[in-house]
Design a protein around this motif. Structure first.
Motif, PDB file in Angstrom:
ATOM      1  N   VAL A  72       0.849  -1.198   0.000  1.00  0.00           N
ATOM      2  CA  VAL A  72       0.000   0.000   0.000  1.00  0.00           C
ATOM      3  C   VAL A  72       0.884   1.247   0.000  1.00  0.00           C
ATOM      4  O   VAL A  72       0.623   2.217  -0.721  1.00  0.00           O
ATOM      5  CB  VAL A  72      -0.944   0.009   1.229  1.00  0.00           C
ATOM      6  CG1 VAL A  72      -1.662   1.361   1.342  1.00  0.00           C
ATOM      7  CG2 VAL A  72      -1.969  -1.113   1.117  1.00  0.00           C
ATOM      8  N   GLY A  75       2.194   1.969  -3.300  1.00  0.00           N
ATOM      9  CA  GLY A  75       1.188   2.302  -4.299  1.00  0.00           C
ATOM     10  C   GLY A  75       0.755   1.118  -5.138  1.00  0.00           C
ATOM     11  O   GLY A  75      -0.011   1.277  -6.099  1.00  0.00           O
ATOM     12  N   SER A  78      -4.314  -0.456  -3.195  1.00  0.00           N
ATOM     13  CA  SER A  78      -5.047   0.668  -2.611  1.00  0.00           C
ATOM     14  C   SER A  78      -5.462   0.329  -1.175  1.00  0.00           C
ATOM     15  O   SER A  78      -5.450  -0.843  -0.781  1.00  0.00           O
ATOM     16  CB  SER A  78      -6.298   0.979  -3.445  1.00  0.00           C
ATOM     17  OG  SER A  78      -7.239  -0.083  -3.338  1.00  0.00           O
ATOM     18  N   ARG A  80      -8.412   0.403   0.055  1.00  0.00           N
ATOM     19  CA  ARG A  80      -9.626  -0.429   0.004  1.00  0.00           C
ATOM     20  C   ARG A  80      -9.280  -1.896  -0.270  1.00  0.00           C
ATOM     21  O   ARG A  80      -9.872  -2.797   0.331  1.00  0.00           O
ATOM     22  CB  ARG A  80     -10.588   0.089  -1.062  1.00  0.00           C
ATOM     23  CG  ARG A  80     -11.924  -0.655  -1.073  1.00  0.00           C
ATOM     24  CD  ARG A  80     -12.937   0.003  -1.980  1.00  0.00           C
ATOM     25  NE  ARG A  80     -14.210  -0.692  -1.915  1.00  0.00           N
ATOM     26  CZ  ARG A  80     -15.126  -0.532  -0.961  1.00  0.00           C
ATOM     27  NH1 ARG A  80     -14.881   0.294   0.037  1.00  0.00           N
ATOM     28  NH2 ARG A  80     -16.267  -1.196  -0.981  1.00  0.00           N
ATOM     29  N   GLN A  81      -8.329  -2.149  -1.158  1.00  0.00           N
ATOM     30  CA  GLN A  81      -7.920  -3.525  -1.445  1.00  0.00           C
ATOM     31  C   GLN A  81      -7.318  -4.197  -0.216  1.00  0.00           C
ATOM     32  O   GLN A  81      -7.463  -5.392  -0.012  1.00  0.00           O
ATOM     33  CB  GLN A  81      -6.896  -3.544  -2.584  1.00  0.00           C
ATOM     34  CG  GLN A  81      -7.473  -3.301  -3.967  1.00  0.00           C
ATOM     35  CD  GLN A  81      -6.383  -3.236  -5.022  1.00  0.00           C
ATOM     36  OE1 GLN A  81      -5.441  -2.447  -4.911  1.00  0.00           O
ATOM     37  NE2 GLN A  81      -6.498  -4.063  -6.053  1.00  0.00           N
ATOM     38  N   GLN A 233      -2.084   6.250   3.519  1.00  0.00           N
ATOM     39  CA  GLN A 233      -2.840   5.071   3.086  1.00  0.00           C
ATOM     40  C   GLN A 233      -2.373   3.834   3.853  1.00  0.00           C
ATOM     41  O   GLN A 233      -3.176   3.023   4.311  1.00  0.00           O
ATOM     42  CB  GLN A 233      -2.658   4.839   1.572  1.00  0.00           C
ATOM     43  CG  GLN A 233      -3.217   5.951   0.703  1.00  0.00           C
ATOM     44  CD  GLN A 233      -4.729   5.867   0.548  1.00  0.00           C
ATOM     45  OE1 GLN A 233      -5.421   5.250   1.339  1.00  0.00           O
ATOM     46  NE2 GLN A 233      -5.250   6.517  -0.482  1.00  0.00           N
ATOM     47  N   GLU A 308      -6.063  12.454   2.592  1.00  0.00           N
ATOM     48  CA  GLU A 308      -4.843  12.607   1.809  1.00  0.00           C
ATOM     49  C   GLU A 308      -4.336  14.037   1.925  1.00  0.00           C
ATOM     50  O   GLU A 308      -5.117  14.986   1.900  1.00  0.00           O
ATOM     51  CB  GLU A 308      -5.104  12.269   0.335  1.00  0.00           C
ATOM     52  CG  GLU A 308      -5.222  10.779   0.066  1.00  0.00           C
ATOM     53  CD  GLU A 308      -3.939  10.043   0.376  1.00  0.00           C
ATOM     54  OE1 GLU A 308      -2.945  10.246  -0.338  1.00  0.00           O
ATOM     55  OE2 GLU A 308      -3.910   9.288   1.357  1.00  0.00           O
TER      56      GLU A 308
END
Length: 322
Positions: A72, A75, A78, A80-81, A233, A308
């Protein structure tokens, strides 16, 4: 003193095996793990399944969650994933409990010997690494077997039995489980020790479940450390793991007597060690099922709590212009 040293030695072997098993499997799988995580995380359900399978393969929920946090942060995944993978990791870690509950420790020298021989004689790197996986699995179960033999005399130790009875208090047992896991940095080892005590009839079901609940909280420490100096994130992924476990533990404590009764009913006729392994699996699966509908709300909450930086800056600029 002899009992303490044997337990310490057995625990050391277990932790050594868990750490090296995880690292060796990551080397064996290589970058394929990263590709699988990205490929099979298109929706929440597949993310949960991926997290479960990855944890069973690597035999470490912490390794999977830390790897997810790293991806994460890079990058590659994400936020959410990552949510489904984190929840799936909690299910996958219960697989080791089921294995530990099986009385196979006495046969552990066989995989140790075979793994050692093939890792030395094989010139093929893949075969050699596979042999090392077998070797570390053997050491893992030998460590548990050592602890099991070490605690046997404690059956007649009044002070120890008196202390174990205090674990029946759900809150006290949970705190002790969290503290032990925080110290040894392995929820699998904590649950493994509880199952080992159960095999020798040194702990009852309520006390074992309470310690198991605490181990779920203690395991958050290393994943939170992995978020240090990460982007927002990745930090949110670590916080989600903590929040998910805290909510599940709170629900477990609220329904503690009913959960105990349910495990007794489901595991009718099974030994104490199998009841604990079943409790570990059912608790984590139930936690994921109950938490799934809350995912959109929790995701929004964490996004609001840690927006963010770029979006925050844009909001400041727009408000200043207005």
């Amino acid at each position: 003193m002899e009992i303490f040293l044997m337990v310490l030695g057995g625990l050391g072997l277990f932790l050594f095996a868990v750490n090296n098993l995880s690292e060796t499997l990551k080397e064996l799988i290589g970058n394929k793990a990263n590709k699988w995580l990205d490929l099979f995380t298109k929706n929440l359900l597949t993310s949960v399944i991926t997290g479960t399978v990855a944890t069973i393969l690597l035999d470490s929920s912490s390794a999977v969650i830390i790897m997810t946090i790293v991806l994460v942060n890079a990058g590659a995944l994400s936020f959410r994933q990552s949510l489904g993978i984190v929840m799936g990791a909690n299910i996958g870690t219960t697989f080791s409990s089921q294995l530990i509950a099986l009385d196979i420790g006495q046969y552990s020298p066989i995989p140790i010997f075979l793994g050692l021989v093939f890792s030395f004689i094989s010139k093929n790197e893949k075969v050699s690494k596979t042999a090392r996986v077998v070797l570390f699995f053997g050491i893992l179960f030998f460590g548990l077997y050592t602890m099991e033999r070490a605690v046997e005399p404690l059956k007649d130790h009044k002070q120890f039995l008196s202390w174990m009875e205090k674990l029946d208090s759900p809150l006290r047992g949970t705190l002790i489980g969290a503290l032990v896991t925080l110290v040894i940095q392995s929820s699998s080892a904590t649950v493994g020790m509880v199952i080992t005590l159960a095999k020798k009839e040194l702990i009852n079901l309520p006390g074992a479940i309470a310690v198991m609940l605490g181990s779920e909280l203690g395991t958050c420490s290393d994943t939170l450390m992995a978020t240090i100096r990460s982007d927002r994130q990745a930090v949110k992924t670590g916080l989600f793991h903590l929040l998910f476990n805290i909510i599940c533990i709170a629900l477990g404590l609220a329904a503690f007597p009913y959960f105990n009764t349910f495990i007794e009913w489901v595991s009718n006729g099974a030994g104490m060690q199998q009841k604990i392994a079943n409790a570990h699996m059912i608790f984590n699966i139930a936690g994921v099922v109950l938490f799934l509908p809350l995912i959109p709300f929790v995701e929004k909450l964490l996004n609001r709590f840690l927006p963010e930086k770029q979006k925050a800056a844009q909001q400041v600029e727009s408000s200043a212009t207005a």
